[in-house]
Design a protein around this motif. Structure first.
Motif, PDB file in Angstrom:
ATOM      1  N   GLU A 144       0.862  -1.172   0.000  1.00  0.00           N
ATOM      2  CA  GLU A 144       0.000   0.000   0.000  1.00  0.00           C
ATOM      3  C   GLU A 144       0.903   1.227   0.000  1.00  0.00           C
ATOM      4  OE1 GLU A 144      -3.235  -0.045   2.889  1.00  0.00           O
ATOM      5  OE2 GLU A 144      -2.878  -2.202   3.104  1.00  0.00           O
ATOM      6  N   TYR A 145       0.741   2.063  -1.021  1.00  0.00           N
ATOM      7  CA  TYR A 145       1.507   3.302  -1.128  1.00  0.00           C
ATOM      8  C   TYR A 145       0.697   4.404  -0.454  1.00  0.00           C
ATOM      9  CZ  TYR A 145       4.026   0.557  -4.564  1.00  0.00           C
ATOM     10  OH  TYR A 145       4.755  -0.423  -5.187  1.00  0.00           O
ATOM     11  N   LEU A 146       1.279   5.067   0.540  1.00  0.00           N
ATOM     12  CA  LEU A 146       0.553   6.025   1.353  1.00  0.00           C
ATOM     13  C   LEU A 146       0.888   7.471   1.027  1.00  0.00           C
ATOM     14  CD1 LEU A 146       0.976   4.159   4.750  1.00  0.00           C
ATOM     15  CD2 LEU A 146      -0.912   3.975   3.113  1.00  0.00           C
ATOM     16  N   ALA A 147       2.133   7.756   0.685  1.00  0.00           N
ATOM     17  CA  ALA A 147       2.568   9.134   0.441  1.00  0.00           C
ATOM     18  C   ALA A 147       3.886   9.110  -0.321  1.00  0.00           C
ATOM     19  CB  ALA A 147       2.747   9.883   1.761  1.00  0.00           C
ATOM     20  N   ALA A 148       4.222  10.245  -0.911  1.00  0.00           N
ATOM     21  CA  ALA A 148       5.528  10.389  -1.553  1.00  0.00           C
ATOM     22  C   ALA A 148       6.562  10.692  -0.475  1.00  0.00           C
ATOM     23  CB  ALA A 148       5.497  11.516  -2.582  1.00  0.00           C
ATOM     24  N   PRO A 149       7.696  10.014  -0.502  1.00  0.00           N
ATOM     25  CA  PRO A 149       8.712  10.282   0.515  1.00  0.00           C
ATOM     26  C   PRO A 149       9.337  11.666   0.362  1.00  0.00           C
ATOM     27  CG  PRO A 149       9.485   8.627  -1.046  1.00  0.00           C
ATOM     28  CD  PRO A 149       8.083   8.951  -1.407  1.00  0.00           C
ATOM     29  N   ARG A 150       9.688  12.249   1.491  1.00  0.00           N
ATOM     30  CA  ARG A 150      10.401  13.532   1.513  1.00  0.00           C
ATOM     31  C   ARG A 150      11.828  13.283   1.950  1.00  0.00           C
ATOM     32  NH1 ARG A 150       6.116  17.676   4.300  1.00  0.00           N
ATOM     33  NH2 ARG A 150       4.434  17.255   2.849  1.00  0.00           N
ATOM     34  N   GLY A 151      12.738  14.028   1.369  1.00  0.00           N
ATOM     35  CA  GLY A 151      14.137  13.908   1.748  1.00  0.00           C
ATOM     36  C   GLY A 151      14.886  12.931   0.869  1.00  0.00           C
ATOM     37  N   PRO A 152      16.175  12.915   1.018  1.00  0.00           N
ATOM     38  CA  PRO A 152      17.028  12.112   0.136  1.00  0.00           C
ATOM     39  C   PRO A 152      17.226  10.668   0.582  1.00  0.00           C
ATOM     40  CG  PRO A 152      18.380  13.426   1.585  1.00  0.00           C
ATOM     41  CD  PRO A 152      16.945  13.798   1.890  1.00  0.00           C
ATOM     42  N   LEU A 153      16.630  10.275   1.713  1.00  0.00           N
ATOM     43  CA  LEU A 153      16.896   8.947   2.255  1.00  0.00           C
ATOM     44  C   LEU A 153      15.593   8.289   2.682  1.00  0.00           C
ATOM     45  CD1 LEU A 153      19.449   7.219   3.092  1.00  0.00           C
ATOM     46  CD2 LEU A 153      19.052   8.077   5.394  1.00  0.00           C
ATOM     47  N   VAL A 154      15.447   7.006   2.377  1.00  0.00           N
ATOM     48  CA  VAL A 154      14.320   6.223   2.875  1.00  0.00           C
ATOM     49  C   VAL A 154      14.872   4.993   3.583  1.00  0.00           C
ATOM     50  CG1 VAL A 154      12.568   7.005   1.234  1.00  0.00           C
ATOM     51  CG2 VAL A 154      14.031   5.086   0.636  1.00  0.00           C
TER      52      VAL A 154
END
Length: 123
Positions: free
Chosen positions: A70-80
């Motif tokens: 389930e995709y919830l949101a677009a990630p922010r920042g350069p690292l996940v």
């Protein structure tokens, strides 16, 4: 995993943690992280704990049987970061859950899957 740049941070009986520094090659046509990249992170984070067998130091081979995301949101920042753990199953088939967090600690995707251990250490 190496081609994507996934880095294993932790692997043990309590689960697995991976991280990925995002680059241009991880983005889709809209400039957001491609869903397949997040899926690969979740597959690794959920699947690698299946390779750890209690009271044994050697990793066993395992394959993904199912993976639901389930995709919830677009990630922010350069690292996940992705983390996963086993939540049930037996000796051969296990069930895992995981999540991907962005640099701010926001959950951007969750997943669950089933994994089959292909080989087990002899007792």
């Amino acid at each position: 995993m190496a081609d994507l740049g996934l880095r294993l941070l932790h692997l043990g009986e309590d689960g697995a943690r991976f991280e990925l520094e995002l680059a241009q090659r991880h983005l889709n046509a809209e400039g957001r992280v491609h869903g397949g990249v997040l899926a690969s992170l979740l597959d690794a984070a959920c699947g690698f704990p299946a390779r750890v067998v209690e009271n044994h130091h050697d990793l066993v081979r395992a394959v993904t049987l199912t993976l639901s995301i389930e995709y919830l949101a677009a990630p922010r920042g350069p690292l996940v970061q992705a983390r996963g753990r086993i939540v049930g199953g037996g000796k051969k088939i296990v069930f895992s859950r995981g999540e991907v967090l962005d640099a701010d600690g926001n959950v951007v995707a969750i997943g669950s899957g089933s994994f089959k251990r292909l080989s087990l250490p002899k007792s």
